[in-house]
Design a protein around this motif. Structure first.
Motif, short mmCIF file in Angstrom:
data_model
loop_
_atom_site.label_atom_id
_atom_site.label_comp_id
_atom_site.label_asym_id
_atom_site.label_seq_id
_atom_site.Cartn_x
_atom_site.Cartn_y
_atom_site.Cartn_z
N ALA A 1 0.83 -1.21 0.00
CA ALA A 1 0.00 0.00 0.00
C ALA A 1 0.86 1.26 0.00
CB ALA A 1 -0.93 -0.01 1.21
N LEU A 2 1.89 1.27 0.87
CA LEU A 2 2.73 2.46 0.97
C LEU A 2 3.61 2.62 -0.28
CD1 LEU A 2 3.84 2.23 4.72
CD2 LEU A 2 2.02 3.64 3.72
N VAL B 1 -6.84 -2.16 6.80
CA VAL B 1 -7.88 -1.41 6.13
C VAL B 1 -7.78 0.09 6.40
CG1 VAL B 1 -9.56 -1.70 8.02
CG2 VAL B 1 -10.37 -1.34 5.65
N PHE B 2 -7.32 0.45 7.61
CA PHE B 2 -7.17 1.88 7.92
C PHE B 2 -6.05 2.51 7.08
CE2 PHE B 2 -9.11 0.23 11.87
CZ PHE B 2 -10.21 1.05 11.92
N THR B 3 -4.96 1.75 6.89
CA THR B 3 -3.87 2.24 6.05
C THR B 3 -4.34 2.41 4.61
OG1 THR B 3 -2.27 1.09 7.45
CG2 THR B 3 -1.50 1.81 5.28
N LEU C 1 -5.88 5.71 0.14
CA LEU C 1 -6.79 6.06 -0.95
C LEU C 1 -7.29 7.49 -0.82
CD1 LEU C 1 -8.91 2.78 -1.24
CD2 LEU C 1 -7.25 3.67 -2.88
N PHE C 2 -7.53 7.91 0.44
CA PHE C 2 -7.93 9.31 0.66
C PHE C 2 -6.82 10.26 0.20
CE2 PHE C 2 -7.72 13.05 3.45
CZ PHE C 2 -8.93 13.64 3.14
N MET D 1 -7.09 13.03 -2.73
CA MET D 1 -6.83 14.45 -2.48
C MET D 1 -5.69 14.98 -3.35
SD MET D 1 -9.13 15.38 -0.44
CE MET D 1 -8.52 17.03 -0.11
N TYR D 2 -4.65 14.13 -3.53
CA TYR D 2 -3.51 14.57 -4.35
C TYR D 2 -3.93 14.69 -5.82
CZ TYR D 2 1.34 14.95 -5.92
OH TYR D 2 2.52 15.39 -6.46
N SER D 3 -4.75 13.74 -6.29
CA SER D 3 -5.25 13.82 -7.66
C SER D 3 -6.10 15.07 -7.85
CB SER D 3 -6.09 12.58 -7.99
OG SER D 3 -5.32 11.41 -7.89
#
Length: 466
Positions: free
Chosen positions: A102-103, A154-156, A161-162, A166-168
């Protein structure tokens, strides 16, 4: 790095100050800090890496302060170096975080999306290379990580994804603002281009079109420079103009001169002549610079121009007579061909594109000795045009400034205009003026013209003239 190194990033002049690349960079580090901190709290990465989110907050501010001076003097190169450093750090962080899926995807997205938006395809490729290099360096420092098959928390994933969303959004807004800025600049540029075009059209009236065109095309440089060229030089003035200028009001005299110069200029441009200057009622025109069709064709064009000017003057006299100018105005013309000095004369701050030389003076002398309505040419011009132009030998004259007598010739007309096929007929007597240009009579006007001539001939025959 090479001194000229710089990625193809957005130029500073096109950057909208509401959302500059520096803000985008800070925002990326804040989102990275938030995502890594969430991974720490969720247990996806080791607690010993607590300093990573702290460094993600401190490093961008510190690097911005350190490079502030270079940002002002050389923003392109400085931003390029920072982008490459950020990409290398992201690669090292991926290795440091043991290739957490994920990271790793999150960091790769930040680097990839940011560089493609700000630096284009070249910036993206170089930044990806820097990211790979950073990953290799990180693996060399921390060692080969042990891959874990367990899915991320799931929190990561949610925070990641948030952050991506936001970056997009921020990049989309950045692109939107850049597009609006570019549209505004393009609108201003079109406005300036329109103003420049209008100004150019106004200024072009103070220079011959050939000179103006050669300057704008880059063929002629605006500097004090002259050259020797073989030119055909034309001089003309109005005989008796001094007397009529005393009779007419200044406004009427100005209108007469302007109408005369307008018609003569139109004819000169039609034949490709370079209008040098108007001096009182005199006109100086030359052929052969800045464009030339060859010495012979330049001379023929100049003489053909003079013939058309003479014909036009007869029509202008009719027009002026209707306006109350009864004194017949006649034009004298002189033409000479020879080597002249042509180019920019004057000072660096004020130049005049003109010609000087002995041959120019001779053309002026020929004009001054010509009779009203006469076109005199020198022998050098005669030798170039005699197979096309019918000329009459006028002998030799003494000219001031010339040690030998100068042979001169009078222009009669184009050979093709002489004889039964001539297109221009004229006759001017007291009470009778006739000017006929057959080439300009339309088919639908032919019958009307013939009827008018026949009616005039009938009345003249029937009238008893004492």
């Amino acid at each position: 790095m090479p001194s000229k190194f710089a990625l193809d990033i957005t130029p500073e002049s096109l950057i909208n100050k509401d959302l500059s690349p520096s803000y985008i960079r800070f925002f990326a580090y804040i989102l990275s800090c938030l995502t890594v901190a969430t991974a720490l709290l969720a247990g996806d990465i080791q607690k010993s890496l607590w300093w990573v989110p702290v460094a993600a907050l401190v490093y961008p501010a510190l690097s911005h302060l350190i490079t502030a001076r270079w940002q002002r003097s050389n923003p392109g190169k400085t931003n390029s170096i920072l982008i490459l450093l950020d990409s290398t750090i992201a690669g090292g962080s991926i290795a440091l975080l043991h290739f957490n899926p994920a990271l790793s995807l999150f960091l790769f997205f930040l680097v990839s999306a940011g560089t493609i938006t700000i630096g284009g395809i070249f910036g993206w490729l170089v930044s990806c290379l820097a990211l790979i290099i950073g990953t290799v360096i990180g693996m060399a420092v921390v060692g080969m990580p042990a891959f874990s098959p367990e899915p991320p928390n799931v929190f990561t994933l949610t925070v990641g994804l948030f952050g991506v969303t936001m970056y997009s959004t921020a990049l989309g807004y950045f692109s939107f603002k850049q597009a609006r800025t570019l549209m505004s600049i393009q609108g201003e540029l079109k406005k300036r281009q329109k103003e420049s075009a209008n100004l150019s059209r106004k200024l072009s009236k103070y220079l011959p079109p050939q000179v103006w065109g050669s300057i704008f095309s880059g063929q002629t440089d605006v500097k004090l420079e002259t050259q020797r060229k073989k030119l055909t030089v034309f001089f003309s003035d109005i005989k008796g103009f001094a007397e009529i200028s005393e009779e007419l009001q200044p406004e009427a005299l100005t209108d007469l001169l302007n109408s005369y110069f307008t018609e003569m200029s139109r004819i000169a441009l039609k034949y490709g002549g370079t209008i040098d200057k108007f001096v009182g009622d005199a006109i100086l025109i030359f052929f052969g610079d800045p464009t030339s069709r060859g010495q012979k064709q330049d001379a023929i064009a100049c003489v053909s121009m003079a013939l058309e000017m003479r014909k036009k003057m007869k029509l202008l006299r009719q027009q002026w007579r209707k306006e109350g100018i009864s004194k017949p105005l006649q034009v004298r013309m002189g033409i000479n061909t020879g080597y002249c000095t042509v180019g920019n004369f004057g000072a660096e701050t004020r130049m005049d594109y003109t010609i000087i030389g002995r041959e120019v003076n001779l053309a002026s002398r020929l004009e001054s000795v010509a009779q009203p309505g006469e076109i005199l040419i020198a022998e050098s011009t005669y030798n170039l045009v005699r197979d096309v132009i019918m000329c009459r030998d006028r002998g030799q004259i003494n000219v001031k400034g010339f040690s030998k007598t100068v042979p001169i010739f009078e222009i009669v007309d184009l050979r093709k205009e002489l004889g039964a096929s001539q297109s221009f007929l004229e006759c001017e007597k007291d009470g009778f003026t006739l000017f006929v240009d057959i080439d300009k009579i339309r088919n639908y006007d032919k019958d009307t013209v013939v009827e008018a001539l026949e009616e005039a001939a009938k009345r003249i025959r029937d009238k008893l003239i004492v």
